[in-house]
Design an enzyme around this catalytic site. Structure first.
Site, PDB file in Angstrom:
ATOM      1  N   HIS A  25       0.849  -1.195   0.000  1.00 36.37           N
ATOM      2  CA  HIS A  25       0.000   0.000   0.000  1.00 36.37           C
ATOM      3  C   HIS A  25       0.881   1.240   0.000  1.00 36.37           C
ATOM      4  CE1 HIS A  25       0.983  -0.207   4.279  1.00 36.37           C
ATOM      5  NE2 HIS A  25       0.687   1.079   4.339  1.00 36.37           N
ATOM      6  N   ASP A  83       1.251   5.281   1.482  1.00 41.53           N
ATOM      7  CA  ASP A  83       0.809   6.295   2.444  1.00 41.53           C
ATOM      8  C   ASP A  83       0.875   7.676   1.809  1.00 41.53           C
ATOM      9  OD1 ASP A  83       0.476   4.449   4.476  1.00 41.53           O
ATOM     10  OD2 ASP A  83       2.367   4.922   5.483  1.00 41.53           O
ATOM     11  N   HIS A 126      -1.882  10.672   6.223  1.00 43.44           N
ATOM     12  CA  HIS A 126      -1.700   9.588   7.195  1.00 43.44           C
ATOM     13  C   HIS A 126      -1.085  10.111   8.496  1.00 43.44           C
ATOM     14  CE1 HIS A 126      -0.992   5.717   8.882  1.00 43.44           C
ATOM     15  NE2 HIS A 126       0.297   5.651   8.598  1.00 43.44           N
ATOM     16  N   HIS A 140       8.485   9.345   8.430  1.00 44.21           N
ATOM     17  CA  HIS A 140       7.291   9.656   7.642  1.00 44.21           C
ATOM     18  C   HIS A 140       7.256  11.162   7.314  1.00 44.21           C
ATOM     19  CE1 HIS A 140       5.466   5.733   8.734  1.00 44.21           C
ATOM     20  NE2 HIS A 140       4.631   5.948   7.746  1.00 44.21           N
TER      21      HIS A 140
HETATM   22 ZN   LIG Z   1       0.603   2.777   5.771  1.00 40.12          ZN
END
Ligand SMILES: [Zn+2]
Length: 207
Positions: free
Chosen positions: A51, A53, A57, A159
């Site tokens: 998947h 992001d 997120h 992230h």
């Molecule tokens: Zn994720």
């Protein structure tokens, strides 16, 4: 040749931290031979298996998945062999690798060696200094062979480095059989307006 680097989606697949509520469920609404048609309903967390992001997120009011240009998910890719890394990928693990600007960078780690088994709580992750380094190399997109690109780092610095710079994070890739080197990557998210992530079918084309 087209090589599938996605994780098959099944009810018994490996899910993040082995949490049962993250497991996909398949419900047969109609089934042969009782019905003339077969129809299945899938309930699934958007962070299951392979998947991607989007900033939303991690970042409140960040862009959702549909605001990424589709060009982020197609183009020259480099698979980097990091299978000797035990804990986290550091900047020093990447500095000797040639990474042209606008590359889709795929990190192959020891995580790929035991995909399909139980979730490894000690999975190899990308350190925030290495993420900042990749941002400085002007990469287009990043992918890794674990269901997270960082473990339990507070405030998710890895992230943030990537998503704040508009770099999509593809997680849950299967790179077990993939040799390091140059490929063309193709893998598109579903069209899910407003969502923070999407499932993806990802492939590499050999050059
Ligand atoms: Zn994720």
């Amino acid at each position: 040749m087209i090589i599938d680097i996605s994780t098959p989606v099944t009810s018994s697949m490996m899910v993040y931290k082995d949490r049962d509520e993250k497991r996909p469920t398949f419900t047969k609404l109609y089934q042969h031979p009782l019905h003339p048609i077969q129809e299945t309903e899938l309930t699934i967390n958007l962070h299951t298996g392979t998947h991607v992001d989007a900033p939303l997120h991690i970042i409140p009011d960040g862009p959702p998945i549909d605001e990424f240009a589709l060009s982020k998910f197609y183009g020259p890719a480099v698979v980097i062999d990091l299978t000797n890394v035990i804990e986290s990928i550091r900047k020093s693990d990447l500095e000797s690798i040639t990474i042209p600007p606008d590359s889709i960078v795929l990190l192959k780690t020891r995580n790929s060696m035991h995909l399909g088994e139980r979730f490894d709580f000690d999975f190899v992750y990308l350190s925030d200094e290495a993420a900042a380094y990749l941002v400085s190399k002007q990469i287009k997109t990043i992918g890794i062979d674990s269901l997270g690109i960082e473990r339990n780092q507070s405030h998710h610095p890895t992230h943030r480095h990537l998503l704040n710079n508009g770099i999509p994070i593809i997680e849950g890739l299967n790179l077990r059989t993939i040799s390091p080197g140059a490929y063309t990557f193709i893998g598109f998210p579903l069209s899910l307006p407003g969502m923070e992530a999407s499932l993806m079918r990802a492939v590499l084309i050999t050059q």
